[in-house]
Design an enzyme around this catalytic site. Structure first.
Site, mmCIF file in Angstrom:
data_model
loop_
_atom_site.group_PDB
_atom_site.id
_atom_site.type_symbol
_atom_site.label_atom_id
_atom_site.label_comp_id
_atom_site.label_asym_id
_atom_site.label_seq_id
_atom_site.Cartn_x
_atom_site.Cartn_y
_atom_site.Cartn_z
ATOM 1 N N HIS A 30 44.536 21.771 122.393
ATOM 2 C CA HIS A 30 44.782 20.580 121.657
ATOM 3 C C HIS A 30 44.231 19.317 122.728
ATOM 4 O O HIS A 30 45.235 18.756 123.410
ATOM 5 C CB HIS A 30 46.364 20.458 121.156
ATOM 6 C CG HIS A 30 46.696 21.529 120.100
ATOM 7 N ND1 HIS A 30 47.033 22.718 120.891
ATOM 8 C CD2 HIS A 30 46.719 21.591 119.104
ATOM 9 C CE1 HIS A 30 47.402 23.555 119.653
ATOM 10 N NE2 HIS A 30 47.213 22.792 118.523
ATOM 11 N N GLY A 117 57.110 23.227 122.311
ATOM 12 C CA GLY A 117 56.186 23.775 121.324
ATOM 13 C C GLY A 117 56.658 23.575 119.904
ATOM 14 O O GLY A 117 55.902 22.817 119.071
ATOM 15 N N HIS A 260 42.889 16.737 117.279
ATOM 16 C CA HIS A 260 44.054 17.216 117.552
ATOM 17 C C HIS A 260 44.003 18.694 118.041
ATOM 18 O O HIS A 260 44.627 19.187 119.165
ATOM 19 C CB HIS A 260 45.137 17.003 116.259
ATOM 20 C CG HIS A 260 46.196 17.950 116.338
ATOM 21 N ND1 HIS A 260 47.350 17.430 116.982
ATOM 22 C CD2 HIS A 260 46.523 19.174 116.089
ATOM 23 C CE1 HIS A 260 48.225 18.467 116.879
ATOM 24 N NE2 HIS A 260 47.832 19.521 116.398
ATOM 25 N N GLU A 408 74.263 19.612 114.071
ATOM 26 C CA GLU A 408 74.295 21.237 114.708
ATOM 27 C C GLU A 408 73.023 21.399 115.524
ATOM 28 O O GLU A 408 72.982 22.022 116.363
ATOM 29 C CB GLU A 408 74.347 22.126 113.773
ATOM 30 C CG GLU A 408 75.882 22.084 112.869
ATOM 31 C CD GLU A 408 76.043 21.056 111.642
ATOM 32 O OE1 GLU A 408 74.963 20.480 111.477
ATOM 33 O OE2 GLU A 408 77.009 21.153 111.238
ATOM 34 N N ASP A 466 86.957 27.444 100.273
ATOM 35 C CA ASP A 466 85.824 26.487 100.393
ATOM 36 C C ASP A 466 84.502 27.174 99.764
ATOM 37 O O ASP A 466 83.397 26.421 99.585
ATOM 38 C CB ASP A 466 85.278 26.401 101.852
ATOM 39 C CG ASP A 466 86.198 25.122 102.403
ATOM 40 O OD1 ASP A 466 86.682 24.142 101.925
ATOM 41 O OD2 ASP A 466 86.170 24.834 103.756
ATOM 42 N N HIS A 470 80.239 27.854 102.019
ATOM 43 C CA HIS A 470 80.883 28.210 103.461
ATOM 44 C C HIS A 470 81.359 29.290 103.854
ATOM 45 O O HIS A 470 81.754 29.702 105.068
ATOM 46 C CB HIS A 470 82.194 27.293 103.439
ATOM 47 C CG HIS A 470 81.910 25.715 103.511
ATOM 48 N ND1 HIS A 470 81.157 25.141 102.511
ATOM 49 C CD2 HIS A 470 82.296 24.949 104.454
ATOM 50 C CE1 HIS A 470 80.960 23.924 102.750
ATOM 51 N NE2 HIS A 470 81.693 23.540 104.136
HETATM 52 C C1 LIG Z 1 58.370 22.326 114.375
HETATM 53 C C2 LIG Z 1 56.869 22.443 114.220
HETATM 54 N N1 LIG Z 1 56.376 22.331 113.227
HETATM 55 C C3 LIG Z 1 54.850 22.390 113.264
HETATM 56 C C4 LIG Z 1 54.197 22.675 114.484
HETATM 57 C C5 LIG Z 1 52.830 22.606 114.443
HETATM 58 N N2 LIG Z 1 52.053 21.376 114.837
HETATM 59 C C6 LIG Z 1 51.611 21.466 116.117
HETATM 60 S S1 LIG Z 1 51.001 20.011 116.642
HETATM 61 C C7 LIG Z 1 51.463 19.319 114.873
HETATM 62 C C8 LIG Z 1 50.945 17.979 114.606
HETATM 63 C C9 LIG Z 1 51.605 17.063 115.496
HETATM 64 O O1 LIG Z 1 50.997 15.758 115.477
HETATM 65 P P1 LIG Z 1 51.138 14.703 116.680
HETATM 66 O O2 LIG Z 1 52.394 14.847 117.041
HETATM 67 O O3 LIG Z 1 50.669 13.400 116.514
HETATM 68 O O4 LIG Z 1 50.319 15.488 117.819
HETATM 69 P P2 LIG Z 1 48.640 14.677 118.278
HETATM 70 O O5 LIG Z 1 47.818 14.810 117.041
HETATM 71 O O6 LIG Z 1 49.052 13.339 118.683
HETATM 72 O O7 LIG Z 1 48.431 15.626 119.469
HETATM 73 C C10 LIG Z 1 51.834 20.482 114.279
HETATM 74 C C11 LIG Z 1 52.400 19.936 112.880
HETATM 75 C C12 LIG Z 1 55.027 22.778 115.454
HETATM 76 N N3 LIG Z 1 54.469 22.927 116.668
HETATM 77 N N4 LIG Z 1 56.419 22.670 115.464
#
Ligand SMILES: Cc1ncc(C[n+]2csc(CCOP(=O)(O)OP(=O)(O)O)c2C)c(N)n1
Length: 659
Positions: A30, A117, A260, A408, A466, A470
């Protein structure tokens, strides 16, 4: 802060080249976001980050969490300049057994303070680190623990609600040494952020009680001034919103969201290098002057570390408590030799009650336990612990009870951050059914081998009125499927206190414990505390000879198994208590064969939850459990309705045994 315009420009260009080269060589990764974040990350690392160049684990280092974990090549380039990562590892980005995996992995790569990540969780872990920093400073002195926690987040991180929940906690607690960089490049995987989001992050963070600073995220002077301002403010965390451009510096694709997740083309990379004054044909190129410039602060860093070590030694020589505490932190041995509570056999007590009593007793023995409940303090029975430990508040960091509110998932990320920081053994509490809300962070606890204790009360349909929302069904099975997590479901007060002691002894794994809401008798079994630690053991036997039938149960169903065995007096029945499958599975084969002899084929498992996962223990027998949702009614009625009675189970055992 005095910047050095020309060398800074060149170093930033080199970092961007490494990002482009690493992702290109891997043909994966990326570059776009990493390049838009480079200026902010560079100014932070070059001019502000307090580290020991010779020891990436130095306790009082500033922490840095790359919440946007996909921007890993940016971090690897910086770690290379810091001297923690050889250039050859950058060339092996995303390859088998490299130190440069796709997303940063704590414990693998020197200088990586957290595995990131899964977006949003890095922000939560940074909040946890800032909590631990403040709490440890209160215990060891602000002359010993005095560092910042920085976190770099992208649009995706702040779109994930977990980061907002954790940020709300951070604002409430006034964590003044937490600084969040927001790389607002307006691009994400599927397009520009405006397609999907129009949140005013300034207002949101203002509402959370943060200091909000908005800058041009490529202007080095503005970045530096913003960090200065963030540091000046002692009682509020700061967010530095950097307006940036995707793939900043690229020859022709600046601002393009496609950068990206796709390496730039070789032509684009060459043109970009030339545009920024570098040779277009050199890959992984770092001139000596760039190393020298980046590392010009190392002399000062080393001096500061030496002075710090001298101070620690002086304090340790003068104070044995301090010396022991410091050593315990270095050894990651924070809760040794905890004495267990003494529970009287026969006494009826919910395991959530014995949990609460034990936790408070442990807190009397050590000041290293730090945690709390997600607003279920009276139900989770963490009130006694809170009374012993005092409340951690924005004005008093010496308390060790954390009130997370109903959050949580943020809670669990914060616990990970506390464990990553060091100095405390974190725990969190909620209902077992809501473990699902915390699960993604539990996964990161396991992946990072963090000793976080998750305590879950209300562990079955015995919750009663509950109702089905629950009453956990599949939660235990799901938790047991998580690699590296130990799941304890104690049968009574004695198993509870012993397994809690064990949970605090284990320092390289998370543990989840499930406790009953309803009362269960305390059993009178010789040496039960030690036996329970093997994961499963023989609780009762109809006679010395080999049994015909083995009933295996966990938690409250151990008592049901004992009552069922009593109704099967014409059979030779053994009852096995199995509070932890994972620990039992690790025992030597000989022990396992003693508890579950291979030639005793008729075995029945009993647990008030999904039967999923019990199959491997029952041989030619079967599993009794709950493979459907519960209902809203008093627990006693549900028990009959769902057949959790000795009469029903003994009848089924007899019927099926004769078939
Ligand atoms: C919880 C989660 N959902 C989805 C992803 C897959 N994912 C990785 S980067 C991204 C987009 C993020 O966009 P942004 O934060 O703007 O990053 P940039 O394009 O600036 O590098 C997604 C959906 C992930 N890593 N974690």
């Amino acid at each position: 802060m005095k910047l050095n315009t020309q060398p800074d420009k060149k170093t930033v260009a080199i970092i961007r080249s490494l990002i482009m080269d690493g992702t290109r060589k891997a043909n994966s990764g990326h570059p776009g976001g990493a390049m838009s974040s480079t200026d902010m990350a560079y100014i932070l690392f070059k001019y502000y980050l307090k580290i020991d160049p010779d020891n990436s684990q130095w306790l009082n280092r500033d922490r840095f969490v790359l919440s946007a974990g996909h921007e890993s090549m940016l971090l690897y380039a910086l770690l290379h300049l810091q001297g923690y990562l050889p250039i050859d590892e950058l060339k092996r980005f995303r390859q088998m057994n490299s130190l440069t995996p796709g997303h940063p992995e704590h414990g693998l790569t020197s200088g990586v303070d957290a595995t990131t990540g899964p977006l949003g969780q890095g922000v939560g872990m940074a909040v946890g680190m800032a909590v631990a920093e403040a709490a440890l400073a209160a215990q060891m002195g602000e002359d010993i623990i005095d560092h910042y926690t920085y976190v770099l987040a992208g649009d995706g991180d702040l779109q994930e609600p977990v980061s907002l929940g954790a940020a709300a906690n951070a604002g409430h607690l006034g964590l003044g040494k937490l600084v969040l960089f927001y790389d607002k490049n307006n691009a994400q995987i599927s397009g520009n952020t405006s397609r999907a989001d129009s949140t005013n992050i300034n207002k949101v963070f203002e509402g959370f009680g943060w200091q909000v600073l908005e800058i041009d995220g490529h202007d080095h002077v503005q970045i530096s001034l913003a960090i200065d301002k963030a540091q000046e403010e002692k009682n509020r965390p700061a967010i530095i919103i950097g307006q940036t451009v995707m793939a900043k510096g690229a020859a022709t694709v600046e601002g393009d969201f496609h950068t990206h997740g796709s390496p730039l083309s070789p032509e684009e990379i060459a043109a970009t290098k030339v545009k920024s004054g570098l040779p277009g044909d050199k890959d992984f190129y770092v001139p000596e002057e760039v190393y020298n410039h980046f590392r010009s602060c190392f002399k000062e860093n080393r001096k500061a570390v030496t002075a710090w070590n001298t101070l620690v030694k002086k304090k340790a020589d003068a104070n044995t408590d301090f010396a022991q505490k410091y050593q315990a932190i270095l050894d990651n041995n924070l809760t040794p030799d905890l004495k267990v509570s003494n529970f009287k056999p026969g006494e009826k007590m919910a395991t959530r009650a014995s949990f609460g009593k034990t936790l408070a007793f442990f807190a009397q023995q050590t000041d290293t336990i730090l945690g709390g409940s997600a607003d279920l303090e009276p139900s989770n029975n963490t009130k006694a612990y809170a009374d012993v430990s005092g409340e951690f508040t924005r004005n008093d960091h010496s308390g060790r009870n954390l009130s997370f509110a109903v959050r949580e998932f943020p809670m669990a990320t914060i616990l990970n951050g506390i464990a990553l920081h060091g100095g405390f053994r974190p725990f969190g509490a909620t209902f077992l059914v809501f473990s699902d809300y915390a699960k993604p962070a539990m996964r990161l606890s396991a992946l990072q081998k963090l000793p976080v204790l998750y305590t879950f009360t209300h562990d079955s349909f015995y919750v009663g009125e509950d109702g089905p929302t629950h009453q956990p069904i599949e939660q235990l099975a799901g938790l047991r499927a998580l690699p590296g997590l130990l799941v304890f479901r104690p049968a009574d007060a004695r198993e509870t206190t012993a397994l809690m002691q064990l949970a605090f002894e284990i320092n390289d794994k998370p543990v989840a414990m499930a406790f009953t809401r309803q009362g269960v008798p305390t059993l009178d079994v010789y040496n039960m505390e030690e036996k329970a630690k093997k994961g499963a053991y023989i609780l009762s036997e109809s006679e010395e000879e080999k049994p015909d039938i083995i009933l295996i149960a966990s938690g409250s169903e151990v008592h049901l198994a004992l009552a069922t065995a009593a109704l099967l007096s014409d059979k030779k029945v053994r009852v096995v208590s199995m509070p932890c499958m994972e620990l039992f599975d690790e025992q030597p084969q000989e022990y396992k064969d003693t508890v579950l002899p291979p030639d005793v084929r008729y075995r029945v498992s009993i647990e008030a939850g999904s039967t999923f996962g019990w199959g491997k223990y029952v041989a030619e027998g079967w599993s009794f459990g709950m493979d459907h949702f519960g209902a809203s009614a008093p627990a006693g009625e549900l028990e009959k309705e769902f057949g959790f009675t000795p009469e029903n189970i003994s009848r089924l055992v007899k019927e099926r045994f004769h078939q």
